[in-house]
Design a protein around this motif. Structure first.
Motif, PDB file in Angstrom:
ATOM      1  N   GLY A 310       8.708  14.320   5.896  1.00 18.61           N
ATOM      2  CA  GLY A 310       9.429  13.088   6.166  1.00 18.61           C
ATOM      3  C   GLY A 310       8.687  12.145   7.095  1.00 18.61           C
ATOM      4  O   GLY A 310       9.175  11.046   7.386  1.00 18.61           O
ATOM      5  N   ALA A 311       7.491  12.546   7.557  1.00 18.12           N
ATOM      6  CA  ALA A 311       6.705  11.670   8.429  1.00 18.12           C
ATOM      7  C   ALA A 311       6.245  10.420   7.680  1.00 18.12           C
ATOM      8  O   ALA A 311       6.022   9.370   8.293  1.00 18.12           O
ATOM      9  CB  ALA A 311       5.505  12.421   8.987  1.00 18.12           C
ATOM     10  N   PHE A 312       6.089  10.539   6.365  1.00 19.11           N
ATOM     11  CA  PHE A 312       5.774   9.391   5.515  1.00 19.11           C
ATOM     12  C   PHE A 312       6.826   9.324   4.418  1.00 19.11           C
ATOM     13  O   PHE A 312       7.129  10.340   3.785  1.00 19.11           O
ATOM     14  CB  PHE A 312       4.374   9.518   4.908  1.00 19.11           C
ATOM     15  N   PRO A 313       7.420   8.147   4.179  1.00 18.88           N
ATOM     16  CA  PRO A 313       8.566   8.072   3.262  1.00 18.88           C
ATOM     17  C   PRO A 313       8.240   8.205   1.790  1.00 18.88           C
ATOM     18  O   PRO A 313       9.105   8.545   0.983  1.00 18.88           O
ATOM     19  CB  PRO A 313       9.152   6.684   3.557  1.00 18.88           C
ATOM     20  N   GLY A 314       7.001   7.929   1.372  1.00 23.05           N
ATOM     21  CA  GLY A 314       6.677   7.997  -0.046  1.00 23.05           C
ATOM     22  C   GLY A 314       7.179   6.785  -0.794  1.00 23.05           C
ATOM     23  O   GLY A 314       7.212   5.666  -0.258  1.00 23.05           O
ATOM     24  N   ARG A 315       7.587   6.988  -2.045  1.00 23.70           N
ATOM     25  CA  ARG A 315       8.066   5.867  -2.872  1.00 23.70           C
ATOM     26  C   ARG A 315       9.343   5.283  -2.280  1.00 23.70           C
ATOM     27  O   ARG A 315      10.304   6.004  -2.015  1.00 23.70           O
ATOM     28  CB  ARG A 315       8.314   6.350  -4.303  1.00 23.70           C
ATOM     29  N   THR A 316       9.361   3.982  -2.129  1.00 21.57           N
ATOM     30  CA  THR A 316      10.551   3.289  -1.637  1.00 21.57           C
ATOM     31  C   THR A 316      11.075   2.259  -2.625  1.00 21.57           C
ATOM     32  O   THR A 316      12.113   1.652  -2.383  1.00 21.57           O
ATOM     33  CB  THR A 316      10.260   2.596  -0.292  1.00 21.57           C
ATOM     34  N   ALA A 317      10.357   2.057  -3.735  1.00 23.35           N
ATOM     35  CA  ALA A 317      10.798   1.096  -4.745  1.00 23.35           C
ATOM     36  C   ALA A 317      10.308   1.544  -6.108  1.00 23.35           C
ATOM     37  O   ALA A 317       9.228   2.128  -6.238  1.00 23.35           O
ATOM     38  CB  ALA A 317      10.276  -0.305  -4.426  1.00 23.35           C
ATOM     39  N   ASP A 318      11.085   1.241  -7.143  1.00 22.31           N
ATOM     40  CA  ASP A 318      10.740   1.673  -8.494  1.00 22.31           C
ATOM     41  C   ASP A 318       9.516   0.981  -9.060  1.00 22.31           C
ATOM     42  O   ASP A 318       8.911   1.481 -10.018  1.00 22.31           O
ATOM     43  CB  ASP A 318      11.926   1.449  -9.438  1.00 22.31           C
ATOM     44  N   ASP A 319       9.144  -0.165  -8.507  1.00 26.96           N
ATOM     45  CA  ASP A 319       7.990  -0.878  -9.066  1.00 26.96           C
ATOM     46  C   ASP A 319       6.673  -0.525  -8.368  1.00 26.96           C
ATOM     47  O   ASP A 319       5.617  -1.061  -8.714  1.00 26.96           O
ATOM     48  CB  ASP A 319       8.223  -2.391  -9.031  1.00 26.96           C
ATOM     49  N   GLU A 320       6.701   0.378  -7.407  1.00 32.12           N
ATOM     50  CA  GLU A 320       5.469   0.781  -6.736  1.00 32.12           C
ATOM     51  C   GLU A 320       4.606   1.648  -7.650  1.00 32.12           C
ATOM     52  O   GLU A 320       5.125   2.507  -8.367  1.00 32.12           O
ATOM     53  CB  GLU A 320       5.782   1.573  -5.464  1.00 32.12           C
ATOM     54  N   ILE A 321       3.305   1.451  -7.590  1.00 30.62           N
ATOM     55  CA  ILE A 321       2.358   2.390  -8.185  1.00 30.62           C
ATOM     56  C   ILE A 321       2.015   3.411  -7.114  1.00 30.62           C
ATOM     57  O   ILE A 321       1.516   3.058  -6.042  1.00 30.62           O
ATOM     58  CB  ILE A 321       1.085   1.679  -8.673  1.00 30.62           C
ATOM     59  N   THR A 322       2.316   4.671  -7.381  1.00 30.99           N
ATOM     60  CA  THR A 322       2.015   5.735  -6.425  1.00 30.99           C
ATOM     61  C   THR A 322       0.850   6.556  -6.952  1.00 30.99           C
ATOM     62  O   THR A 322       0.760   6.822  -8.152  1.00 30.99           O
ATOM     63  CB  THR A 322       3.245   6.630  -6.187  1.00 30.99           C
TER      64      THR A 322
END
Length: 362
Positions: A310-322
């Motif tokens: 949880g130190a980094f949230p990761g994807r926060t929006a559906d349009d992000e390229i991860t």
């Protein structure tokens, strides 16, 4: 019964390690390993590699998972050959796992051989662990409603990654490309019997990410496999090539190996690596080259353990390229899987008991 002043160590051979673990369990174990490694980093260290003059490479992975009571190492050897485009392995020896108890330091087991996914058996070196690590990324980074996946590669690594993705998302269609049309056909035919989804063999690599939610790259390529301009909003991308600078220093390659191009890392909202330190230690070209060019900066790169803690949230929006740069294995993953397999094999009565003198009494 063990004699006085003697101890028993279980030796598990390649044939003992078959049909023991499935992908779902492997993903859970790898997630536990990386989460614990983030909480207590001292129990793990980056992969180290050494090369002989004839380009025989030995890779070592030291570490453990306290929650599973294991500390130890994985070591494996292989011979390497290269052309301008690809890396091949004339010989790949059995990997060797050494498992010690993380509380008592007692040697518990020696595992010799590849740990395989129980549905498919052997199909590639380290394919299960690498796919399970990608599976952790799929679990936390791919959009929940993902239905279409593109796949570059048709070897054992790609096969396992499809199983990992299907475990985490209900994918309806896989769009598959590799350089060999016959390999593409066989790959699709085999997986259609294992996975309830449509598998489409493509003739054009450009079509792989078209309309896909997830893009899997699992090849032996030395050079970028796809154009980052082909990526679409919302996609999750994973690559597996994590080169080491010794290949360049030894004169076997002119530049570091990479499956991704600079556009991919530039367009990604963020980048997840398994171990950030390895990027710099091994000068892994897929990230170090764009870092050195100023295409990206270090603050864009995060570790899988940070995502899990949880130190980094990761994807926060559906349009992000991860983008998950599955850049190298760690003992956090390897020994988590090996400890489970050891426990199961012991329960099943598999393996050979090696009688050794108690340390200090030999």
């Amino acid at each position: 019964m063990t004699k006085p002043n003697m101890k028993s160590v279980l030796v598990l051979r390649p044939q003992d390690l078959q049909d023991v673990i499935g992908m779902a369990t492997a993903i859970d174990l790898v997630e536990q390993g990386y989460r614990e490694a983030s909480a207590f980093p001292l129990i793990n260290a980056p992969r180290r590699r050494v090369h002989s003059r004839k380009n025989v490479r030995v890779s070592s992975f030291p570490g453990g998972v306290d929650g599973l009571g294991v500390i130890g190492s994985l070591t494996r050897a292989e011979s390497l050959r290269h052309d301008a485009q690809n890396q091949v392995f004339p010989t790949r020896e059995h990997p060797v796992y050494l498992l010690w108890d993380s509380e008592t330091s007692e040697l518990e087991a020696i595992l010799i051989g590849e740990i395989t996914e129980k549905r498919i058996g052997f199909s590639g070196i380290m394919a299960l662990r690498t796919a399970a690590t990608s599976g952790v990324g799929f679990r936390h980074l791919a959009r929940k409603n993902a239905k279409v996946a593109g796949v570059y590669g048709t070897g054992g690594q790609a096969l396992h990654k499809v199983l990992a993705l299907q475990n985490e998302r209900r994918i309806d269609r896989y769009q598959v490309f590799s350089r060999d049309a016959d390999n593409r056909k066989r790959f699709c035919e085999r997986l259609s019997k294992l996975v309830d989804a449509e598998f489409v063999a493509l003739d054009n690599p450009r079509d792989v990410p078209r309309g896909a939610d997830v893009v899997i790259c699992a090849t032996n390529s030395n050079v970028p496999v796809f154009d980052g301009n082909w990526l679409e909003k919302g996609q999750h991308v994973v690559t597996v090539v994590g080169s080491n600078s010794a290949l360049v220093k030894g004169g076997w390659l002119q530049s570091g190996r990479r499956e991704n191009d600079d556009v991919t890392v530039a367009r990604a909202s963020f980048i997840i690596t398994n171990w950030r330190e390895s990027v710099e230690q091994d000068h892994q070209a897929g990230l170090m080259e764009p870092l050195q060019k100023g295409v990206i900066s270090w603050d864009k790169i995060h570790e899988l353990g940070e995502l899990l803690s949880g130190a980094f949230p990761g994807r926060t929006a559906d349009d992000e390229i991860t983008y998950h740069a599955n850049n190298n294995g760690t003992a956090a993953a390897d020994l988590a899987i090996a400890k489970y397999v050891y426990d199961e094999c012991r329960r099943m009565g598999r393996g050979l008991a090696l009688e050794l003198p108690t340390p200090g009494e030999q």
